[in-house]
Scaffold this active site. Structure first.
Site, PDB file in Angstrom:
ATOM      1  N   ARG A 169      15.505  -9.521   6.696  1.00 61.42           N
ATOM      2  CA  ARG A 169      15.728  -8.396   5.769  1.00 61.42           C
ATOM      3  C   ARG A 169      17.157  -7.872   5.945  1.00 61.42           C
ATOM      4  O   ARG A 169      17.823  -7.515   4.971  1.00 61.42           O
ATOM      5  CB  ARG A 169      14.727  -7.260   6.038  1.00 61.42           C
ATOM      6  CG  ARG A 169      13.264  -7.591   5.790  1.00 61.42           C
ATOM      7  CD  ARG A 169      12.964  -7.814   4.318  1.00 61.42           C
ATOM      8  NE  ARG A 169      13.302  -6.673   3.496  1.00 61.42           N
ATOM      9  CZ  ARG A 169      12.527  -5.594   3.306  1.00 61.42           C
ATOM     10  NH1 ARG A 169      11.341  -5.551   3.869  1.00 61.42           N
ATOM     11  NH2 ARG A 169      12.918  -4.602   2.533  1.00 61.42           N
TER      12      ARG A 169
ATOM     13  N   CYS B 297       4.878  -9.721   5.232  1.00 64.93           N
ATOM     14  CA  CYS B 297       6.020  -8.805   5.100  1.00 64.93           C
ATOM     15  C   CYS B 297       6.015  -7.715   6.168  1.00 64.93           C
ATOM     16  O   CYS B 297       7.035  -7.094   6.412  1.00 64.93           O
ATOM     17  CB  CYS B 297       6.057  -8.211   3.701  1.00 64.93           C
ATOM     18  SG  CYS B 297       4.604  -7.238   3.284  1.00 64.93           S
TER      19      CYS B 297
ATOM     20  N   ARG C 186      12.807   3.635  -3.136  1.00 64.22           N
ATOM     21  CA  ARG C 186      11.414   3.206  -2.888  1.00 64.22           C
ATOM     22  C   ARG C 186      10.515   4.299  -3.444  1.00 64.22           C
ATOM     23  O   ARG C 186      10.526   5.439  -2.986  1.00 64.22           O
ATOM     24  CB  ARG C 186      11.135   3.010  -1.402  1.00 64.22           C
ATOM     25  CG  ARG C 186       9.639   2.835  -1.132  1.00 64.22           C
ATOM     26  CD  ARG C 186       9.331   2.412   0.277  1.00 64.22           C
ATOM     27  NE  ARG C 186       9.698   1.026   0.494  1.00 64.22           N
ATOM     28  CZ  ARG C 186       9.330   0.309   1.564  1.00 64.22           C
ATOM     29  NH1 ARG C 186       8.590   0.851   2.503  1.00 64.22           N
ATOM     30  NH2 ARG C 186       9.698  -0.948   1.691  1.00 64.22           N
TER      31      ARG C 186
ATOM     32  N   HIS D 243       8.456  -6.014  -4.894  1.00 62.99           N
ATOM     33  CA  HIS D 243       9.242  -5.803  -3.679  1.00 62.99           C
ATOM     34  C   HIS D 243      10.280  -6.936  -3.603  1.00 62.99           C
ATOM     35  O   HIS D 243      10.197  -7.838  -2.757  1.00 62.99           O
ATOM     36  CB  HIS D 243       8.315  -5.823  -2.457  1.00 62.99           C
ATOM     37  CG  HIS D 243       8.903  -5.216  -1.221  1.00 62.99           C
ATOM     38  ND1 HIS D 243      10.205  -4.774  -1.145  1.00 62.99           N
ATOM     39  CD2 HIS D 243       8.358  -4.983   0.005  1.00 62.99           C
ATOM     40  CE1 HIS D 243      10.429  -4.296   0.063  1.00 62.99           C
ATOM     41  NE2 HIS D 243       9.335  -4.411   0.778  1.00 62.99           N
TER      42      HIS D 243
ATOM     43  N   ASP E 245      -0.526 -10.083   2.706  1.00 61.94           N
ATOM     44  CA  ASP E 245      -0.068  -8.695   2.879  1.00 61.94           C
ATOM     45  C   ASP E 245      -1.310  -7.868   3.219  1.00 61.94           C
ATOM     46  O   ASP E 245      -2.444  -8.366   3.099  1.00 61.94           O
ATOM     47  CB  ASP E 245       0.589  -8.198   1.576  1.00 61.94           C
ATOM     48  CG  ASP E 245       1.323  -6.873   1.756  1.00 61.94           C
ATOM     49  OD1 ASP E 245       1.438  -6.390   2.903  1.00 61.94           O
ATOM     50  OD2 ASP E 245       1.775  -6.306   0.735  1.00 61.94           O
TER      51      ASP E 245
ATOM     52  N   GLN F  58      12.054  -7.963  -0.243  1.00 66.84           N
ATOM     53  CA  GLN F  58      11.216  -8.694   0.709  1.00 66.84           C
ATOM     54  C   GLN F  58      11.177 -10.181   0.363  1.00 66.84           C
ATOM     55  O   GLN F  58      11.304 -11.044   1.235  1.00 66.84           O
ATOM     56  CB  GLN F  58       9.793  -8.126   0.713  1.00 66.84           C
ATOM     57  CG  GLN F  58       8.876  -8.822   1.697  1.00 66.84           C
ATOM     58  CD  GLN F  58       9.286  -8.614   3.146  1.00 66.84           C
ATOM     59  OE1 GLN F  58       9.401  -7.479   3.581  1.00 66.84           O
ATOM     60  NE2 GLN F  58       9.502  -9.679   3.885  1.00 66.84           N
TER      61      GLN F  58
END
Ligand code: CP
Length: 303
Positions: free
Chosen positions: A287, A259, A104, A131, A219, A134
Site C-alpha cells: 500500500r 486486504c 474515505r 477500494h 475480505d 487496495q
C-alpha cells in the site's frame, strides 16, 4: 495542466496501471535501501476520513513524508464537514490550499461531488462502492511474484461488497478471469457486473470458484457500516471461509490475499495468514509503495 482523479479502478487503463506498478516496485526497492527521492517536495495531501483506517492512512502519510511532502489528517469529527459543510465547498476550499486530496467515506456520491468541485486530484480511499488503492497494491503484489495477471484465474470468496466490486472492475481492466463465490443476497452490485463483468463468473460455491485459481482473495464478512448485521452475516457466510483445505483446490502456486484487517476464525481460518501461500502482509506493505506511485502520477502534470 491535466487534472486526473483516481476514484475507480476504471479510471485508468491497463498501461497506466502497469506503469504505476513498475514505479511502485522501484519505490519499494529504493525504500528497502533507505533511499527516498523528494519528488513531492513542497506538496501537501489532505486526508479526509469519515471511517477508521490503519493501512490507508499510514501509507499515505508516511508516503508523503518519504517523498518530501506533507499530509494533513482530517477526521469528519474534527472538521466542518462533520457539521454539515457542503462537500463541494470543502473541495473548493481545500483546492486553494493543498495539492491533492483523498477521501474515505461510505458515500460514493460525496467522493464524486468532491472531485467534481475540486481543482486538484482526488483519490477514493475507500467507499461502499470501491477500494481502488487496495486493488493497486494487490496487483503490485501479484506482479512482483508472478508477472502479468492477464489471462490468469482469480477467485473472490465472500462478501460481494466494495473489495469484490473492485475486483469485478479490475478483471475487466487487467483482463483476468474472476470467479466470485458469495452467499445468496450478498452479490456484487448488478450495475457493476453489467458494466465490467465480461470476465466475471458469479456463483455460490467456494470450492468451484477456487478450482485452478492463480490468486484467491477474501475480505471480512461485516465491513465498516455493516456492524449491525454481524450476527446475521456470521450465519449466512458459513461455508465461505478460506482455509488451507480450500486453498489446496487451487493451483499449486496459488497466492492468497486479504486486504486486512482480518477476522481469524471467520472469513479465514486461524492460521491462514501464516500459510506460505499467503502474501497478505506484503500486500499491506505494498500500500505504501503503490500509493506513493499514485501520488507522483496524479501530481506530475497537475501544475
Ligand atoms: N485495507 C485497508 O484499507 O485497511 P485500513 O482500513 O486499515 O486502511
Amino acid at each position: 495542466m491535466t487534472l486526473k482523479h483516481y476514484l475507480s479502478v476504471a479510471d485508468f487503463d491497463l498501461a497506466t496501471h502497469e506503469a504505476l506498478i513498475d514505479r511502485a516496485m522501484a519505490l519499494r526497492t529504493a525504500h528497502a535501501a533507505g533511499q527516498h527521492e523528494a519528488t513531492l517536495k513542497g506538496k501537501t495531501l489532505a486526508m479526509l476520513f469519515e471511517q477508521a483506517s490503519t493501512r490507508t492512512r499510514v501509507a499515505f502519510e508516511a508516503g508523503m513524508a518519504q517523498l518530501g511532502g506533507h499530509a494533513i489528517f482530517l477526521s469528519a469529527r474534527d472538521t466542518q464537514l462533520g457539521r454539515g459543510e457542503l462537500v463541494e465547498d470543502a473541495a473548493r476550499v481545500l483546492s486553494e490550499m493543498v495539492d491533492v486530496a483523498m477521501i474515505r467515506t461510505p458515500d460514493q456520491t460525496k467522493i464524486d461531488n468532491f472531485a467534481q468541485a475540486a481543482t486538484i486530484p482526488v483519490i477514493n480511499a475507500m467507499s461502499s462502492r470501491e477500494h481502488p488503492c487496495q486493488v493497486l497494491a494487490d496487483m503490485q503484489t501479484y506482479y512482483s511474484h508472478r508477472g502479468p495477471i492477464q489471462g490468469k484465474r482469480v477467485a473472490f470468496i465472500g462478501d460481494g461488497f466494495n473489495m469484490c466490486q473492485s475486483y469485478v472492475i479490475a478483471s475487466h481492466v487487467y483482463q483476468f478471469d474472476l470467479a466470485v463465490a458469495c452467499p445468496r443476497g450478498f452479490e456484487p452490485n448488478a450495475e457493476w457486473l453489467r458494466r465490467y463483468g465480461d470476465r466475471t463468473t458469479l456463483g455460490h460455491d467456494p470450492e468451484a470458484a477456487v478450482e485452478n485459481a492463480d490468486l484467491v482473495v477474501t475480505d471480512v464478512w461485516s465491513s465498516m457500516g455493516h456492524e449491525d448485521q454481524q450476527l446475521l452475516r456470521l450465519r449466512r457466510f458459513q461455508g465461505f471461509q478460506v482455509n488451507q483445505r480450500l486453498l489446496d483446490r487451487a493451483k499449486d502456486d496459488v497466492l492468497f490475499m486479504h486486504c486486512l484487517p482480518a477476522h481469524r476464525g471467520e472469513e479465514i481460518s486461524e492460521d491462514l495468514l501464516e500459510d506460505p501461500r499467503s502474501v497478505a502482509f506484503e500486500e499491506a506493505g505494498n500500500r505504501l509503495h503503490s500509493q506513493k506511485a499514485l501520488l507522483e502520477y496524479l501530481l506530475k502534470d497537475a501544475g
